[in-house]
Design an enzyme around this catalytic site. Structure first.
Site, PDB file in Angstrom:
ATOM      1  N   PRO A  90       0.827  -1.207   0.000  1.00  0.00           N
ATOM      2  CG  PRO A  90       0.115  -0.911   2.200  1.00  0.00           C
ATOM      3  CD  PRO A  90       0.821  -1.889   1.299  1.00  0.00           C
ATOM      4  CB  VAL A  91       1.548   4.040  -2.013  1.00  0.00           C
ATOM      5  CG1 VAL A  91       2.187   5.429  -1.949  1.00  0.00           C
ATOM      6  CG2 VAL A  91       2.551   3.028  -2.557  1.00  0.00           C
ATOM      7  CE  LYS A  92      -4.338   2.553   3.410  1.00  0.00           C
ATOM      8  NZ  LYS A  92      -5.246   2.164   4.511  1.00  0.00           N
ATOM      9  CE  LYS A  93       0.874   7.947   7.908  1.00  0.00           C
ATOM     10  NZ  LYS A  93       1.416   7.946   9.296  1.00  0.00           N
ATOM     11  CG  ASP A  96       3.463   3.521   2.883  1.00  0.00           C
ATOM     12  OD1 ASP A  96       4.150   2.883   3.699  1.00  0.00           O
ATOM     13  OD2 ASP A  96       2.337   3.998   3.160  1.00  0.00           O
TER      14      ASP A  96
END
Length: 205
Positions: A90-93, A96
């Site tokens: 996942p790329v949430k920040k 990431d």
């Protein structure tokens, strides 16, 4: 269950992979005819989640949302597929984002594959400070190029920090610029098991 539904005093328990070693990745495969049916029947009963947020100007607001994963209860014969951790990136920040932009991964037919040059399959732990790295534009402006992270275990960056081109990060690297200070990691630097703090400016002349 979404983190916004968990009381503050239980958030750490909710995030613990020791207590919950299987979690929802929000990847859903749904039959469109089934969606049309439950919409026509008006049988999709979604809970409203009240999610507290703080805007850039400091204003506290409530975001009302629904969780797509909770819709599974509206479909007969729904099932979950247990996939390995390597399938979930996942790329949430921006922490990431730094990982997936690095040479740790390459894109192969739409899938991110960890580099065979990494000697162990675990993903490094990366923590970038919100004050200077939260927005993507600010994050990108702080890297001359994305550092080499093939041998990185843990990276923590806090404060006004920039990276020159061709930097390599290895082992555990902690870089902390205190309030009012700035740290410029010079181009080509190799940081291995280092703590960098204080003030380091690289100026053009």
């Amino acid at each position: 269950l979404e983190v916004a539904q968990v009381p503050k005093e239980h958030e750490e328990d909710f995030k613990s992979v020791k207590k919950f070693n299987v979690f929802n990745t929000n990847n859903l495969w749904i039959n469109l005819e089934a969606i049309a049916r439950i919409i026509d029947e008006r049988s999709l009963d979604m809970e409203i989640i009240v999610n507290p947020k703080t805007l850039d100007n400091g204003l506290n607001v409530y975001q009302l949302e629904t969780a797509v994963g909770a819709a599974m209860k509206g479909f007969e014969n729904a099932m979950g597929i247990n996939v390995p951790r390597s399938r979930f990136l996942p790329v949430k920040k921006t922490s990431d984002l730094l990982l997936v932009m690095s040479n740790l991964y390459s894109l192969d037919h739409g899938a991110l594959i960890m580099s065979p040059k990494r000697m162990f399959p675990s993903t490094p732990l990366v923590k970038l400070g919100d004050n200077h790295f939260k927005k993507v534009s600010a994050f990108l402006s702080r890297f001359g190029s994305i550092p080499c992270m093939l041998e990185l275990d843990h990276l923590t960056v806090s404060g006004d920090v920039t990276f020159g081109r061709g930097v390599s990060l290895r082992g555990t690297v902690i870089i902390i610029a205190n309030h009012g200070d700035r740290i410029d990691i010079p181009a080509g630097a190799i940081l291995e098991n280092k703590i960098v703090s204080g003030n380091l400016r690289i100026l053009d002349h």
